[in-house]
Design a protein around this motif. Structure first.
Motif, PDB file in Angstrom:
ATOM      1  N   SER A 104      -2.419  -3.147  -2.127  1.00 39.14           N
ATOM      2  CA  SER A 104      -1.922  -4.889  -1.438  1.00 39.14           C
ATOM      3  C   SER A 104      -2.768  -5.533  -2.162  1.00 39.14           C
ATOM      4  O   SER A 104      -3.741  -6.890  -2.436  1.00 39.14           O
ATOM      5  CB  SER A 104      -1.656  -4.664  -0.349  1.00 39.14           C
ATOM      6  OG  SER A 104      -3.184  -4.076   0.984  1.00 39.14           O
ATOM      7  N   THR A 105      -4.335  -5.424  -2.366  1.00 38.41           N
ATOM      8  CA  THR A 105      -5.742  -6.140  -2.157  1.00 38.41           C
ATOM      9  C   THR A 105      -6.001  -6.386  -3.596  1.00 38.41           C
ATOM     10  O   THR A 105      -5.868  -7.652  -3.769  1.00 38.41           O
ATOM     11  CB  THR A 105      -6.917  -5.535  -1.541  1.00 38.41           C
ATOM     12  OG1 THR A 105      -7.035  -5.080  -0.610  1.00 38.41           O
ATOM     13  CG2 THR A 105      -7.742  -6.307  -1.716  1.00 38.41           C
ATOM     14  N   PHE A 106      -5.588  -5.472  -4.329  1.00 38.62           N
ATOM     15  CA  PHE A 106      -5.600  -5.846  -5.746  1.00 38.62           C
ATOM     16  C   PHE A 106      -4.630  -6.907  -6.373  1.00 38.62           C
ATOM     17  O   PHE A 106      -4.320  -8.058  -7.050  1.00 38.62           O
ATOM     18  CB  PHE A 106      -5.344  -4.447  -6.558  1.00 38.62           C
ATOM     19  CG  PHE A 106      -5.553  -4.616  -7.889  1.00 38.62           C
ATOM     20  CD1 PHE A 106      -6.677  -5.017  -9.026  1.00 38.62           C
ATOM     21  CD2 PHE A 106      -4.023  -4.605  -8.675  1.00 38.62           C
ATOM     22  CE1 PHE A 106      -6.534  -4.373 -10.477  1.00 38.62           C
ATOM     23  CE2 PHE A 106      -3.794  -4.927 -10.091  1.00 38.62           C
ATOM     24  CZ  PHE A 106      -5.441  -5.164 -11.030  1.00 38.62           C
ATOM     25  N   GLU A 110      10.863  -5.785  -3.185  1.00 39.81           N
ATOM     26  CA  GLU A 110      11.419  -4.816  -1.995  1.00 39.81           C
ATOM     27  C   GLU A 110      10.764  -4.317  -1.301  1.00 39.81           C
ATOM     28  O   GLU A 110      10.392  -3.138  -1.773  1.00 39.81           O
ATOM     29  CB  GLU A 110      13.078  -4.137  -2.533  1.00 39.81           C
ATOM     30  CG  GLU A 110      13.819  -4.705  -3.382  1.00 39.81           C
ATOM     31  CD  GLU A 110      15.041  -3.599  -3.629  1.00 39.81           C
ATOM     32  OE1 GLU A 110      15.303  -2.509  -3.569  1.00 39.81           O
ATOM     33  OE2 GLU A 110      16.764  -4.524  -3.834  1.00 39.81           O
ATOM     34  N   GLN A 111      10.596  -4.936  -0.856  1.00 41.69           N
ATOM     35  CA  GLN A 111       9.501  -4.436   0.406  1.00 41.69           C
ATOM     36  C   GLN A 111       9.400  -2.918   1.134  1.00 41.69           C
ATOM     37  O   GLN A 111      11.181  -2.778   1.542  1.00 41.69           O
ATOM     38  CB  GLN A 111       8.947  -5.265   1.588  1.00 41.69           C
ATOM     39  CG  GLN A 111       8.278  -6.628   1.574  1.00 41.69           C
ATOM     40  CD  GLN A 111       8.514  -7.730   2.191  1.00 41.69           C
ATOM     41  OE1 GLN A 111       7.780  -7.381   3.701  1.00 41.69           O
ATOM     42  NE2 GLN A 111       8.093  -8.695   2.211  1.00 41.69           N
ATOM     43  N   GLY A 112       8.352  -1.806   1.154  1.00 38.77           N
ATOM     44  CA  GLY A 112       8.613  -0.847   1.949  1.00 38.77           C
ATOM     45  C   GLY A 112       8.052   0.141   0.409  1.00 38.77           C
ATOM     46  O   GLY A 112       7.905  -0.056  -0.763  1.00 38.77           O
ATOM     47  N   ALA A 113       8.329   2.011   1.496  1.00 41.03           N
ATOM     48  CA  ALA A 113       7.243   2.355   0.970  1.00 41.03           C
ATOM     49  C   ALA A 113       8.221   3.236  -0.643  1.00 41.03           C
ATOM     50  O   ALA A 113       8.189   3.296  -2.206  1.00 41.03           O
ATOM     51  CB  ALA A 113       6.994   4.334   1.253  1.00 41.03           C
ATOM     52  N   ASP A 114      10.245   3.378  -0.696  1.00 44.58           N
ATOM     53  CA  ASP A 114      10.400   3.288  -1.270  1.00 44.58           C
ATOM     54  C   ASP A 114      11.004   2.073  -2.127  1.00 44.58           C
ATOM     55  O   ASP A 114      11.984   2.100  -2.491  1.00 44.58           O
ATOM     56  CB  ASP A 114      12.039   3.492  -0.349  1.00 44.58           C
ATOM     57  CG  ASP A 114      11.385   5.342   0.183  1.00 44.58           C
ATOM     58  OD1 ASP A 114      11.114   5.561  -0.739  1.00 44.58           O
ATOM     59  OD2 ASP A 114      12.354   5.614   1.177  1.00 44.58           O
ATOM     60  N   GLY A 115      10.877   0.536  -2.657  1.00 43.55           N
ATOM     61  CA  GLY A 115      11.084  -0.281  -2.676  1.00 43.55           C
ATOM     62  C   GLY A 115      10.044  -0.430  -3.901  1.00 43.55           C
ATOM     63  O   GLY A 115      10.516   0.802  -4.460  1.00 43.55           O
ATOM     64  N   GLY A 116      10.077  -1.556  -4.120  1.00 44.50           N
ATOM     65  CA  GLY A 116       9.576  -1.940  -6.035  1.00 44.50           C
ATOM     66  C   GLY A 116       8.966  -3.479  -6.036  1.00 44.50           C
ATOM     67  O   GLY A 116       9.164  -4.290  -5.190  1.00 44.50           O
ATOM     68  N   ASP A 175       0.998  -0.944   0.592  1.00 41.73           N
ATOM     69  CA  ASP A 175      -0.208  -0.369   0.005  1.00 41.73           C
ATOM     70  C   ASP A 175       1.119   1.403   0.248  1.00 41.73           C
ATOM     71  O   ASP A 175       0.999   2.090  -0.724  1.00 41.73           O
ATOM     72  CB  ASP A 175      -1.141  -0.014   1.072  1.00 41.73           C
ATOM     73  CG  ASP A 175      -2.045  -0.711   1.188  1.00 41.73           C
ATOM     74  OD1 ASP A 175      -2.433  -1.925   0.194  1.00 41.73           O
ATOM     75  OD2 ASP A 175      -1.981  -0.858   2.417  1.00 41.73           O
ATOM     76  N   ASP A 176       1.560   1.483   0.650  1.00 42.89           N
ATOM     77  CA  ASP A 176       3.244   2.205   0.986  1.00 42.89           C
ATOM     78  C   ASP A 176       3.877   2.739  -0.462  1.00 42.89           C
ATOM     79  O   ASP A 176       3.666   3.803  -0.945  1.00 42.89           O
ATOM     80  CB  ASP A 176       4.098   2.323   1.860  1.00 42.89           C
ATOM     81  CG  ASP A 176       3.175   2.206   3.420  1.00 42.89           C
ATOM     82  OD1 ASP A 176       1.801   3.593   3.412  1.00 42.89           O
ATOM     83  OD2 ASP A 176       3.330   2.068   4.267  1.00 42.89           O
ATOM     84  N   PHE A 217       4.582   5.743  -5.572  1.00 39.26           N
ATOM     85  CA  PHE A 217       5.020   5.015  -6.712  1.00 39.26           C
ATOM     86  C   PHE A 217       3.327   6.086  -7.374  1.00 39.26           C
ATOM     87  O   PHE A 217       3.612   6.027  -8.813  1.00 39.26           O
ATOM     88  CB  PHE A 217       4.736   3.885  -6.831  1.00 39.26           C
ATOM     89  CG  PHE A 217       4.767   3.400  -9.010  1.00 39.26           C
ATOM     90  CD1 PHE A 217       6.562   3.596  -9.292  1.00 39.26           C
ATOM     91  CD2 PHE A 217       3.492   2.688  -9.556  1.00 39.26           C
ATOM     92  CE1 PHE A 217       6.126   3.351 -10.910  1.00 39.26           C
ATOM     93  CE2 PHE A 217       3.508   2.850 -11.159  1.00 39.26           C
ATOM     94  CZ  PHE A 217       5.362   3.055 -10.730  1.00 39.26           C
ATOM     95  N   SER A 218       2.065   6.461  -7.273  1.00 41.16           N
ATOM     96  CA  SER A 218       1.746   6.749  -8.058  1.00 41.16           C
ATOM     97  C   SER A 218       0.713   8.097  -6.925  1.00 41.16           C
ATOM     98  O   SER A 218      -0.563   8.977  -8.155  1.00 41.16           O
ATOM     99  CB  SER A 218       0.043   5.468  -7.564  1.00 41.16           C
ATOM    100  OG  SER A 218      -0.672   5.915  -6.225  1.00 41.16           O
ATOM    101  N   SER A 219       1.236   8.463  -6.838  1.00 42.27           N
ATOM    102  CA  SER A 219       1.636   9.798  -6.635  1.00 42.27           C
ATOM    103  C   SER A 219       1.263  11.127  -7.827  1.00 42.27           C
ATOM    104  O   SER A 219       0.764  11.948  -7.425  1.00 42.27           O
ATOM    105  CB  SER A 219       2.475  10.989  -5.140  1.00 42.27           C
ATOM    106  OG  SER A 219       3.539  10.435  -5.988  1.00 42.27           O
ATOM    107  N   GLY A 220       1.950  10.878  -8.510  1.00 41.98           N
ATOM    108  CA  GLY A 220       1.737  11.851 -10.139  1.00 41.98           C
ATOM    109  C   GLY A 220       0.696  11.299 -10.859  1.00 41.98           C
ATOM    110  O   GLY A 220       0.552  11.674 -12.320  1.00 41.98           O
TER     111      GLY A 220
END
Length: 268
Positions: free
Chosen positions: A76-78, A97-103, A58-59, A64-67
């Motif tokens: 995460s559900t999707f 790579e988990q986390g808001a800054d991951g991928g 989710d983070d 990633f989608s802020s723009g």
């Protein structure tokens, strides 16, 4: 498709195909020539696949989608449903790579049209995304995959990473199938997002000489005709336009398997 008429969906044009050649054999066979050799030279970093998606996604999606203004919400559900729990969730390899800054990168392989073809189903993340893509592309090449297909608009946040990894836009006139991208806004903000998306739709042009050479490479699609809607396991495609809100999206066309419908690189 019917929903572009009576159902009120707006046709945004064809989805933005991209291609990454990995080996020469497929193309040489199309030209009735012999031989095979790699066209990509990145190294496999032996990333370990995951078997589920947690709330960390989710983070990741929010960052990633802020723009992005017009897109499927790939939270995460999707992602859990699409990649692991849905009726078509099989045969995917997912690394993260988990986390808001991951991928997160998801791929699928198939023997199609006389070749070993791979599909980039998901690719989102920050600065680490390019390295993850290079590693997974190297793994696919080593497994015999000859090319990778993806969808991605030039304004998508992952477009620069795909281009840096060697993906190239595939002009409409030489694409293997016609798949249409559309939306239906549910709010005034959504209508503005939809309008901005239409304004930014692009057309890639190539010299006629190149177009004639590549006509023999038709047939890169991934299966049967499908219609993919928000939250369906078959929704794949390019992230939408930069705009202040989101709109519902759909894709449709001929010659594409529901597994292929994002990139995947929102719904397109």
């Amino acid at each position: 498709p019917a929903w572009f008429g009576k159902l009120g969906w707006v046709n945004h044009g064809q989805v933005p195909f991209m291609i990454k050649p990995l080996r020469a054999g497929y193309f040489l066979r199309k030209l009735k020539l012999f031989g095979d050799f790699p066209l990509s030279f990145t190294q496999d970093q032996n990333l370990q696949p995951i078997d589920s998606v947690g709330v960390w996604a989710d983070d990741l999606w929010r960052n990633f989608s802020s723009g992005i203004g017009c897109s499927i919400v790939r939270d995460s559900t999707f992602l859990q449903h699409r990649l692991f729990a849905g009726p078509n969730a099989k045969g995917y390899r997912v690394v993260a790579e988990q986390g808001a800054d991951g991928g997160l990168v998801a791929t699928h392989e198939a023997e199609k049209h006389g070749g070993h073809i791979a599909y980039l189903m998901e690719a989102m993340g920050g600065d680490c995304l390019k390295g993850m893509l290079e590693s997974e592309l190297a793994r696919l090449r080593n497994r015999g995959a000859e090319l990778v297909l993806a969808w991605c608009y030039p304004w998508s946040p992952n477009y620069r990473h795909l281009r840096a990894c060697g993906f190239m836009p595939l002009p409409e006139r030489i694409r293997p199938t016609r798949i249409w991208f559309g939306g239906r806004a549910s709010s005034d903000h959504g209508k503005q997002a939809e309008t901005d998306c239409i304004k930014q739709l692009y057309r890639v042009t190539e010299p006629l000489r190149l177009s004639r050479k590549l006509h023999s490479f038709r047939g890169w699609s991934n299966g049967n005709t499908e219609q993919a809607f928000s939250r369906s396991s078959g929704a794949v495609g390019a992230h939408g336009a930069r705009a202040p809100a989101r709109a519902r999206l759909a894709v449709g066309g001929n010659g594409v398997d529901r597994r292929q419908v994002w990139l995947r690189c929102g719904d397109a």
